[in-house]
Design a protein around this motif. Structure first.
Motif, PDB file in Angstrom:
ATOM      1  N   GLY A   1      26.738 -16.135   9.485  1.00 12.45           N
ATOM      2  CA  GLY A   1      26.061 -14.866   9.758  1.00 12.45           C
ATOM      3  C   GLY A   1      26.624 -13.766   8.884  1.00 12.45           C
ATOM      4  O   GLY A   1      27.603 -13.110   9.228  1.00 12.45           O
TER       5      GLY A   1
ATOM      6  N   SER B   1      30.966  -7.666   6.568  1.00 16.33           N
ATOM      7  CA  SER B   1      32.144  -8.504   6.850  1.00 16.33           C
ATOM      8  C   SER B   1      32.546  -9.301   5.610  1.00 16.33           C
ATOM      9  O   SER B   1      33.729  -9.585   5.409  1.00 16.33           O
ATOM     10  CB  SER B   1      31.895  -9.433   8.049  1.00 16.33           C
TER      11      SER B   1
ATOM     12  N   GLU C   1      24.115 -17.179   5.477  1.00 19.81           N
ATOM     13  CA  GLU C   1      23.120 -16.262   6.053  1.00 19.81           C
ATOM     14  C   GLU C   1      21.726 -16.892   5.954  1.00 19.81           C
ATOM     15  O   GLU C   1      21.316 -17.350   4.899  1.00 19.81           O
ATOM     16  CB  GLU C   1      23.165 -14.920   5.286  1.00 19.81           C
TER      17      GLU C   1
ATOM     18  N   ASP D   1      29.620 -15.448  13.664  1.00 23.71           N
ATOM     19  CA  ASP D   1      29.010 -14.143  13.996  1.00 23.71           C
ATOM     20  C   ASP D   1      27.505 -14.199  13.773  1.00 23.71           C
ATOM     21  O   ASP D   1      26.914 -13.245  13.269  1.00 23.71           O
ATOM     22  CB  ASP D   1      29.657 -13.043  13.121  1.00 23.71           C
TER      23      ASP D   1
ATOM     24  N   LEU E   1      23.850 -20.444  18.966  1.00 26.97           N
ATOM     25  CA  LEU E   1      24.191 -21.413  17.915  1.00 26.97           C
ATOM     26  C   LEU E   1      25.700 -21.644  17.819  1.00 26.97           C
ATOM     27  O   LEU E   1      26.147 -22.532  17.089  1.00 26.97           O
ATOM     28  CB  LEU E   1      23.667 -20.932  16.558  1.00 26.97           C
TER      29      LEU E   1
ATOM     30  N   ARG F   1      17.147 -28.230  14.736  1.00 26.95           N
ATOM     31  CA  ARG F   1      16.673 -27.302  13.733  1.00 26.95           C
ATOM     32  C   ARG F   1      16.439 -27.920  12.369  1.00 26.95           C
ATOM     33  O   ARG F   1      15.818 -27.314  11.539  1.00 26.95           O
ATOM     34  CB  ARG F   1      17.678 -26.150  13.586  1.00 26.95           C
TER      35      ARG F   1
HETATM   36  C1  LIG Z   1      25.597  -9.960  13.756  1.00 31.89           C
HETATM   37  S1  LIG Z   1      24.857 -10.299  12.213  1.00 31.89           S
HETATM   38  C2  LIG Z   1      26.259 -10.671  11.189  1.00 31.89           C
HETATM   39  C3  LIG Z   1      27.090  -9.445  10.878  1.00 31.89           C
HETATM   40  C4  LIG Z   1      28.100  -9.658   9.771  1.00 31.89           C
HETATM   41  N1  LIG Z   1      28.971 -10.798  10.048  1.00 31.89           N
HETATM   42  C5  LIG Z   1      28.958  -8.429   9.614  1.00 31.89           C
HETATM   43  O1  LIG Z   1      29.860  -8.243  10.447  1.00 31.89           O
HETATM   44  O2  LIG Z   1      28.713  -7.640   8.689  1.00 31.89           O
HETATM   45  C6  LIG Z   1      24.145 -11.888  12.461  1.00 31.89           C
HETATM   46  C7  LIG Z   1      23.510 -12.502  11.225  1.00 31.89           C
HETATM   47  O3  LIG Z   1      23.380 -13.914  11.469  1.00 31.89           O
HETATM   48  C8  LIG Z   1      22.241 -14.363  10.793  1.00 31.89           C
HETATM   49  N2  LIG Z   1      21.857 -15.666  11.345  1.00 31.89           N
HETATM   50  C9  LIG Z   1      21.198 -15.950  12.485  1.00 31.89           C
HETATM   51  N3  LIG Z   1      21.035 -17.269  12.642  1.00 31.89           N
HETATM   52  C10 LIG Z   1      21.627 -17.859  11.580  1.00 31.89           C
HETATM   53  C11 LIG Z   1      21.804 -19.209  11.159  1.00 31.89           C
HETATM   54  N4  LIG Z   1      21.343 -20.227  11.862  1.00 31.89           N
HETATM   55  N5  LIG Z   1      22.458 -19.439  10.015  1.00 31.89           N
HETATM   56  C12 LIG Z   1      22.963 -18.419   9.265  1.00 31.89           C
HETATM   57  N6  LIG Z   1      22.814 -17.119   9.619  1.00 31.89           N
HETATM   58  C13 LIG Z   1      22.168 -16.842  10.745  1.00 31.89           C
HETATM   59  C14 LIG Z   1      21.219 -13.255  11.045  1.00 31.89           C
HETATM   60  O4  LIG Z   1      20.167 -13.303  10.110  1.00 31.89           O
HETATM   61  C15 LIG Z   1      22.100 -12.007  10.917  1.00 31.89           C
HETATM   62  O5  LIG Z   1      22.055 -11.526   9.594  1.00 31.89           O
END
Ligand SMILES: C[S@@+](CC[C@H](N)C(=O)[O-])C[C@H]1O[C@@H](n2cnc3c(N)ncnc32)[C@H](O)[C@@H]1O
Length: 278
Positions: free
Chosen positions: A82, A88, A108, A160, A165, A225
């Motif tokens: 994420g 981050s 991501e 994150d 998941l 998935r």
């Molecule tokens: C809370 S944000 C992450 C924030 C980031 N870590 C930061 O602190 O700057 C969650 C992110 O996870 C991504 N996401 C959701 N499901 C995902 C997956 N299965 N695989 C990778 N990324 C995913 C979303 O698109 C989103 O951009």
């Protein structure tokens, strides 16, 4: 506030604010001072959040806590699930680099977020250090371990992405045999708010309890998935992941409060400390 950009107030993540952040950053009058300066880039994103729209970035307190973990663990390669707009990735990528590391991998799923993150990472001067990988975390993890053979062990993992998941991806890593006793540390954000109860129950369980949990666990649709060439090629079907309950974890939560105590959340830190023969 530097720059001419006046972003419209928007309502939710994913409503265009992530691309809008780029317009804001790249029209700042102090843009040249941001180049190659991770801390200044982060401060510019903080300005955007304070003055325009909220973003889902890790906050300053949790950010400092994870940075401390990086300084202790000194991973050669750190992975995050994420990446969002790269906040981050810049904060922790910079920390991994200054602690002698080799690479930060940011996984991501949303290509728009990943594109924004790439621009932010480049501006911060971390393009050669942070690799942003677009795709669902489970596919990307399988590719990194089984196809590219780039990862043979998890040193430090920051989870994150979406909370449902957390457990499926942990089980996948167990099954990929990259969680190693005495080596692997996992930090999972937002385990209280919005919360990841299944994940917490699992990482706090003994191997015997984990076997029971996995025995009862019915794999949900969200686990199902991937069904594509990558899965066949790598011989792991994430819908059939069963994990490895024999791994012994030591897990504890670090709590954070803000808004004068009205909002609380925690980062769960899990260390792999052994393997039960069972
Ligand atoms: C809370 S944000 C992450 C924030 C980031 N870590 C930061 O602190 O700057 C969650 C992110 O996870 C991504 N996401 C959701 N499901 C995902 C997956 N299965 N695989 C990778 N990324 C995913 C979303 O698109 C989103 O951009």
């Amino acid at each position: 506030m530097p720059g001419k950009h006046a972003p419209p107030a928007r309502r939710n993540a994913g409503d265009g604010r992530e691309v809008d952040l780029l317009h804001y950053i790249f029209s700042r009058s102090d843009l040249e001072e941001l180049r190659g300066q991770p801390k200044k880039v982060l401060a510019a994103i903080d300005d955007y959040v304070e003055n325009h729209n909220r973003l889902m970035n890790v906050g300053p307190h949790k950010g400092a806590f994870i940075s401390k973990l990086i300084a202790e663990r000194k991973p050669s390669v750190m992975i995050e699930l994420g990446g969002y707009v790269g906040y981050s990735a810049v904060l922790f990528g910079d920390a991994v680099r200054s602690n002698g590391g080799k690479q930060y991998l940011s996984l991501e799923i949303n290509p728009e977020n990943a594109a924004v993150a790439n621009m932010i990472v480049e501006l911060a001067g971390l393009r050669d250090f942070v690799r942003i990988i677009v795709g669902s975390s489970n596919e990307s993890l399988i590719r990194l371990v089984k196809v590219e053979k780039y990862i043979s062990q998890i040193e430090l993992l920051f989870i994150d992405h979406w909370k449902d998941l957390y457990l499926p991806d942990l089980l996948l890593l167990e099954e990929l045999n990259v969680l190693k006793p005495g080596v692997s540390v996992i930090a999972a954000d937002n385990v209280i708010m919005p919360g990841a109860p299944e994940y917490l129950e699992y990482v706090r369980a003994s191997p015997t309890q984990k076997r029971e949990i996995l025995g009862k666990r019915k794999l949900s649709q969200s686990d199902n998935r991937v069904d594509n060439g990558l899965t066949k090629e790598s011989a792991i079907d994430p819908s059939r992941v069963v994990g490895n309950p024999n791994l012994v974890y030591e897990s504890s939560i670090e709590m954070f409060e803000w808004d004068s105590g009205r909002r609380k959340d925690g980062v769960e830190v899990t260390r792999v400390i052994g393997e039960d023969a069972a």
